[in-house]
Design a protein around this motif. Structure first.
Motif, PDB file in Angstrom:
ATOM      1  N   ARG A   1       0.826  -1.226   0.000  1.00 56.24           N
ATOM      2  CA  ARG A   1       0.000   0.000   0.000  1.00 56.24           C
ATOM      3  C   ARG A   1       0.853   1.266   0.000  1.00 56.24           C
ATOM      4  O   ARG A   1       0.494   2.261  -0.616  1.00 56.24           O
ATOM      5  CB  ARG A   1      -0.936  -0.003   1.207  1.00 56.24           C
ATOM      6  CG  ARG A   1      -2.059  -0.995   1.101  1.00 56.24           C
ATOM      7  CD  ARG A   1      -2.999  -0.921   2.304  1.00 56.24           C
ATOM      8  NE  ARG A   1      -3.937  -2.013   2.273  1.00 56.24           N
ATOM      9  CZ  ARG A   1      -3.826  -3.147   2.963  1.00 56.24           C
ATOM     10  NH1 ARG A   1      -2.810  -3.328   3.783  1.00 56.24           N
ATOM     11  NH2 ARG A   1      -4.730  -4.090   2.859  1.00 56.24           N
ATOM     12  N   GLU A   2       1.985   1.210   0.682  1.00 51.92           N
ATOM     13  CA  GLU A   2       2.885   2.363   0.705  1.00 51.92           C
ATOM     14  C   GLU A   2       3.494   2.600  -0.679  1.00 51.92           C
ATOM     15  O   GLU A   2       3.601   3.732  -1.130  1.00 51.92           O
ATOM     16  CB  GLU A   2       3.988   2.135   1.736  1.00 51.92           C
ATOM     17  CG  GLU A   2       4.893   3.335   1.915  1.00 51.92           C
ATOM     18  CD  GLU A   2       5.893   3.121   3.028  1.00 51.92           C
ATOM     19  OE1 GLU A   2       7.070   3.440   2.810  1.00 51.92           O
ATOM     20  OE2 GLU A   2       5.499   2.635   4.107  1.00 51.92           O
ATOM     21  N   ARG A   3       3.871   1.530  -1.342  1.00 55.15           N
ATOM     22  CA  ARG A   3       4.480   1.646  -2.672  1.00 55.15           C
ATOM     23  C   ARG A   3       3.451   2.014  -3.735  1.00 55.15           C
ATOM     24  O   ARG A   3       3.773   2.675  -4.717  1.00 55.15           O
ATOM     25  CB  ARG A   3       5.162   0.335  -3.044  1.00 55.15           C
ATOM     26  CG  ARG A   3       6.000   0.440  -4.320  1.00 55.15           C
ATOM     27  CD  ARG A   3       6.707  -0.839  -4.649  1.00 55.15           C
ATOM     28  NE  ARG A   3       7.768  -1.140  -3.693  1.00 55.15           N
ATOM     29  CZ  ARG A   3       8.524  -2.236  -3.732  1.00 55.15           C
ATOM     30  NH1 ARG A   3       8.340  -3.136  -4.683  1.00 55.15           N
ATOM     31  NH2 ARG A   3       9.450  -2.442  -2.826  1.00 55.15           N
ATOM     32  N   HIS A   4       2.206   1.542  -3.558  1.00 53.36           N
ATOM     33  CA  HIS A   4       1.127   1.750  -4.542  1.00 53.36           C
ATOM     34  C   HIS A   4      -0.105   2.319  -3.839  1.00 53.36           C
ATOM     35  O   HIS A   4      -1.080   1.598  -3.614  1.00 53.36           O
ATOM     36  CB  HIS A   4       0.764   0.425  -5.211  1.00 53.36           C
ATOM     37  CG  HIS A   4       1.889  -0.259  -5.897  1.00 53.36           C
ATOM     38  ND1 HIS A   4       2.341   0.103  -7.147  1.00 53.36           N
ATOM     39  CD2 HIS A   4       2.667  -1.301  -5.501  1.00 53.36           C
ATOM     40  CE1 HIS A   4       3.339  -0.693  -7.499  1.00 53.36           C
ATOM     41  NE2 HIS A   4       3.560  -1.543  -6.519  1.00 53.36           N
ATOM     42  N   PRO A   5      -0.095   3.604  -3.473  1.00 49.73           N
ATOM     43  CA  PRO A   5      -1.184   4.154  -2.669  1.00 49.73           C
ATOM     44  C   PRO A   5      -2.498   4.393  -3.422  1.00 49.73           C
ATOM     45  O   PRO A   5      -3.512   4.649  -2.795  1.00 49.73           O
ATOM     46  CB  PRO A   5      -0.607   5.481  -2.174  1.00 49.73           C
ATOM     47  CG  PRO A   5       0.384   5.864  -3.218  1.00 49.73           C
ATOM     48  CD  PRO A   5       0.964   4.568  -3.710  1.00 49.73           C
TER      49      PRO A   5
END
Length: 84
Positions: free
Chosen positions: A36-40
């Motif tokens: 989720r952090e890499r692909h918000p």
């Protein structure tokens, strides 16, 4: 931390823009937080509807924080899709 491969299928693959990525995490919850952090954007929304396989075994209703990952393991991200 275990080094694992996260593989995306169908809508998750489209949202991630890649078929798979390496991550380091101890649990499924940690791995998904890193995803989720890499692909918000869209992928974070798609993950809400996904089921997961860890090294071929379904996670089912287990809490993601209880699902331990092993070195060299694979997390399959499976969104619902027609015909499959």
């Amino acid at each position: 931390m275990a080094k694992v491969t996260v593989r995306y299928w169908a809508a998750a693959k489209a949202a991630a823009g890649v078929a798979e990525e390496p991550y380091e995490a101890e649990t499924l919850a940690e791995a998904l937080a890193a995803v989720r952090e890499r692909h918000p954007g869209e992928l974070a929304r798609v993950l809400l509807r996904c089921s997961f396989l860890i090294d071929g075994d379904p996670v089912g209703t287990r809490g993601h924080e209880t699902v331990r990952l092993i070195e060299g393991g694979t997390v399959e991200v499976l969104p619902p899709f027609a015909g499959g």
